[in-house]
Design an enzyme around this catalytic site. Structure first.
Site, PDB file in Angstrom:
ATOM      1  N   GLU A 302       0.823  -1.205   0.000  1.00 42.51           N
ATOM      2  CA  GLU A 302       0.000   0.000   0.000  1.00 42.51           C
ATOM      3  C   GLU A 302       0.863   1.264   0.000  1.00 42.51           C
ATOM      4  O   GLU A 302       0.443   2.320  -0.468  1.00 42.51           O
ATOM      5  CB  GLU A 302      -0.918  -0.034   1.241  1.00 42.51           C
ATOM      6  CG  GLU A 302      -2.268   0.615   0.989  1.00 42.51           C
ATOM      7  CD  GLU A 302      -3.275   0.309   2.075  1.00 42.51           C
ATOM      8  OE1 GLU A 302      -3.570  -0.880   2.292  1.00 42.51           O
ATOM      9  OE2 GLU A 302      -3.765   1.251   2.706  1.00 42.51           O
ATOM     10  N   HIS A 331       8.060 -26.562   1.108  1.00 36.71           N
ATOM     11  CA  HIS A 331       7.400 -27.637   0.376  1.00 36.71           C
ATOM     12  C   HIS A 331       6.313 -27.082  -0.520  1.00 36.71           C
ATOM     13  O   HIS A 331       5.371 -27.778  -0.872  1.00 36.71           O
ATOM     14  CB  HIS A 331       6.850 -28.662   1.371  1.00 36.71           C
ATOM     15  CG  HIS A 331       7.945 -29.274   2.194  1.00 36.71           C
ATOM     16  ND1 HIS A 331       8.541 -30.475   1.867  1.00 36.71           N
ATOM     17  CD2 HIS A 331       8.603 -28.799   3.280  1.00 36.71           C
ATOM     18  CE1 HIS A 331       9.496 -30.737   2.760  1.00 36.71           C
ATOM     19  NE2 HIS A 331       9.568 -29.732   3.619  1.00 36.71           N
ATOM     20  N   LYS A 445     -13.131   2.105  -1.313  1.00 36.40           N
ATOM     21  CA  LYS A 445     -14.028   2.503  -0.215  1.00 36.40           C
ATOM     22  C   LYS A 445     -15.186   3.334  -0.765  1.00 36.40           C
ATOM     23  O   LYS A 445     -16.343   3.152  -0.377  1.00 36.40           O
ATOM     24  CB  LYS A 445     -13.264   3.342   0.820  1.00 36.40           C
ATOM     25  CG  LYS A 445     -12.305   2.543   1.692  1.00 36.40           C
ATOM     26  CD  LYS A 445     -11.765   3.408   2.830  1.00 36.40           C
ATOM     27  CE  LYS A 445     -10.767   2.650   3.675  1.00 36.40           C
ATOM     28  NZ  LYS A 445     -10.272   3.375   4.835  1.00 36.40           N
TER      29      LYS A 445
HETATM   30  O1  PA5 Z   1      -3.039   1.728   5.661  1.00 38.50           O
HETATM   31  C1  PA5 Z   1      -4.145   2.235   5.464  1.00 38.50           C
HETATM   32  O2  PA5 Z   1      -4.309   3.460   5.473  1.00 38.50           O
HETATM   33  C2  PA5 Z   1      -5.376   1.383   5.228  1.00 38.50           C
HETATM   34  O3  PA5 Z   1      -5.060   0.052   5.065  1.00 38.50           O
HETATM   35  C3  PA5 Z   1      -6.342   1.522   6.385  1.00 38.50           C
HETATM   36  O4  PA5 Z   1      -5.732   1.103   7.562  1.00 38.50           O
HETATM   37  C4  PA5 Z   1      -7.603   0.711   6.152  1.00 38.50           C
HETATM   38  O5  PA5 Z   1      -8.186   1.061   4.934  1.00 38.50           O
HETATM   39  C5  PA5 Z   1      -8.594   0.937   7.269  1.00 38.50           C
HETATM   40  O6  PA5 Z   1      -8.871   2.306   7.388  1.00 38.50           O
HETATM   41  P1  PA5 Z   1      -9.545   2.892   8.651  1.00 38.50           P
HETATM   42  O7  PA5 Z   1      -8.644   2.715   9.807  1.00 38.50           O
HETATM   43  O8  PA5 Z   1      -9.770   4.315   8.326  1.00 38.50           O
HETATM   44  O9  PA5 Z   1     -10.825   2.149   8.853  1.00 38.50           O
END
Ligand code: PA5
Length: 476
Positions: A302, A331, A445
């Site tokens: 990410e 394995h 989202k």
């Molecule tokens: O790293 C990130 O920003 C995302 O993976 C968020 O943690 C994830 O989308 C969850 O978001 P939130 O904490 O706003 O619910």
């Protein structure tokens, strides 16, 4: 003085980074030589200076989480106040609001923590982390726990992620049905201190809550209230965890790439990416670190998978993380890593001393192919299997590096997490991308909001529906 503040103990617990097998002397053409690394020296120093400057300017709050001792006290006070009250601690969150919780628990709680009796768990609750909305799994879970004995920790930085908020609404209704007015005592929220839907709900409902520092993004939040609350509640020593994190921060204060493990592995991955080694395999040899690999995959993917660079040019940047587990995946995936395409860098995590020593009993003397194991230990077997994989990879010309933990404890795990976070931050600087945004995740989202009928997202919903074409000719 706690032992994690004693220089000799800290040194003895230092996570070591061995990159011999990333060098051409070990793996030939796929490896790097000293000159290539040194040629990147100016860029690494620049990256180091940029990170330091942004940190001083308060733009990289995640780097200072380990110094927030007031937060630790607040968490420990809360944990003390609920001592013995709950048998289950349930995290409702997703992505960066869940992966670190699981990683810490798998690493630092006893194996099979949830199967131990309350006494064996030292009176601490079981931990469940729900990061999916599979209806069968969620309903099944709610059937097996007793709400009266359960505390739900709703974690969402934005305060509005559909998956988490849906789980929260279901749980809230269940709690109201079963506990009436007392339902609020079974919910604790971890969210932005000021903004977001959940913050508004917290204020209205009067839930106990913990703030996530506004500048800390999900995947860099494991050492904030996000990860620390469930860790402390289940008995993990969060003081030692943060001490380890601070130690790694000190180590990464070194601008010289030859002395800074995070900067060095960033360099190895950056140069490797340019030469076609675009996949980063994270392979701990130790079940306790299995979920650190999962956490790393999100951190890497990410943070570094970005369409545009800082100049707005389309780059489709994307080193891809892969999780593997030693010895299990010897394995399975290791065949591909030794004989497949030359597109990977394997990151092994080694554990020198396990908590237990398990001796393999002798048996079946006539069977030489089995009997030879007797008298050895599983510890030896784990270690030679790891060595075997490293030798196989290296002889096949496959670059690999090793992080060695003297043992798995809060101090070493805190170090490891920060080393991997820092490494990600350095690579992001080298790629010249925004390491801290996630427009691809946000797009998903928004699509979910639109398709679930959230007000204000009607135009997007119509657009998605207009574009969606399903040609029966392509369904067999
Ligand atoms: O790293 C990130 O920003 C995302 O993976 C968020 O943690 C994830 O989308 C969850 O978001 P939130 O904490 O706003 O619910």
């Amino acid at each position: 003085m706690p032992r994690h503040d004693q220089p000799a103990w800290r040194e003895s617990m230092r996570v070591r980074f061995d990159f011999n097998n990333a060098m051409s002397a070990a793996v030939g053409a796929q490896g790097l030589d000293d000159r290539e690394i040194s040629r990147l020296d100016a860029s690494i120093r620049q990256a180091h200076a940029t990170l330091a400057r942004r940190r001083r300017a308060g733009e990289l709050e995640w780097m200072d989480l380990a110094r927030a001792t007031d937060v630790v006290r607040e968490i420990l006070d809360f944990v003390e106040s609920i001592d013995g009250r709950f048998e289950n601690f349930v995290v409702l969150g997703i992505g960066g609001s869940a992966l670190g919780n699981t990683a810490l628990s798998t690493a630092l709680n006893a194996p099979y923590h949830n199967l131990l009796t309350l006494t064996q768990r030292g009176g601490k609750p079981r931990l469940f982390v729900h990061d999916n909305v599979d209806p069968d799994q969620f309903r099944g879970f709610l059937r097996v726990i007793d709400p009266e004995k359960t505390l739900f920790n709703v974690i969402t930085k934005s305060g509005g992620t559909s998956e988490t908020m849906a789980q929260y609404l279901i749980v809230r209704q269940l709690l109201i049905e079963q506990l009436g007015d007392r339902h609020r005592e079974h919910i604790v929220a971890t969210t932005d201190p000021k903004s977001g839907e959940l913050r508004r709900i917290v204020d209205d409902e009067g839930y106990r809550s913990f703030p996530i520092p506004p500048g800390v993004g999900g995947r860099f939040s494991v050492l904030s209230t996000v990860g620390l609350l469930s860790a402390a509640a289940t008995g993990i020593d969060i003081d030692a965890l943060l001490a380890g994190a601070r130690y790694a921060d000190e180590i990464c204060g070194e601008p010289d790439v030859w002395r800074n493990p995070a900067a060095m592995n960033a360099t190895i991955h950056y140069l490797g990416y340019g030469a076609g080694r675009t996949l980063s395999v994270m392979m701990p040899y130790g079940q306790a670190l299995k979920d650190v690999a999962d956490w790393y995959c999100q951190l890497w993917a990410e943070s570094l998978g970005k369409r545009v660079n800082l100049d707005g040019e389309v780059v489709y940047n994307g080193p891809t993380p892969i999780k593997a587990l030693g010895v299990t995946d010897q394995h399975s995936q290791v065949q591909l890593y030794t004989e497949g395409r030359f597109d990977k860098i394997v990151n092994v995590i080694a554990v020198r001393d396990f908590r237990e020593t398990v001796t393999i009993p002798a048996g079946f003397p006539p069977s030489a192919g089995v009997n030879f194991l007797g008298g050895h230990t599983l510890n030896e077997l784990m270690s030679v299997e790891r060595e075997g994989t490293i030798v196989a990879l290296t002889e096949a010309g496959r670059p690999n590096v090793t992080f060695e933990l003297p043992e798995v404890n809060p101090f070493t795990v805190g170090q490891l997490l920060v080393l991997l976070e820092m490494q990600t931050a350095y690579v992001g600087e080298l790629f010249r991308i925004n390491t801290y945004d996630q427009p691809g995740v946000e797009a998903g989202k928004i699509a979910a909001f639109a398709l679930m009928g959230r007000r204000g997202y009607e135009a997007r919903r119509d657009e998605i529906r207009r574009r969606r074409r399903t040609d029966p000719a392509y369904i067999i």
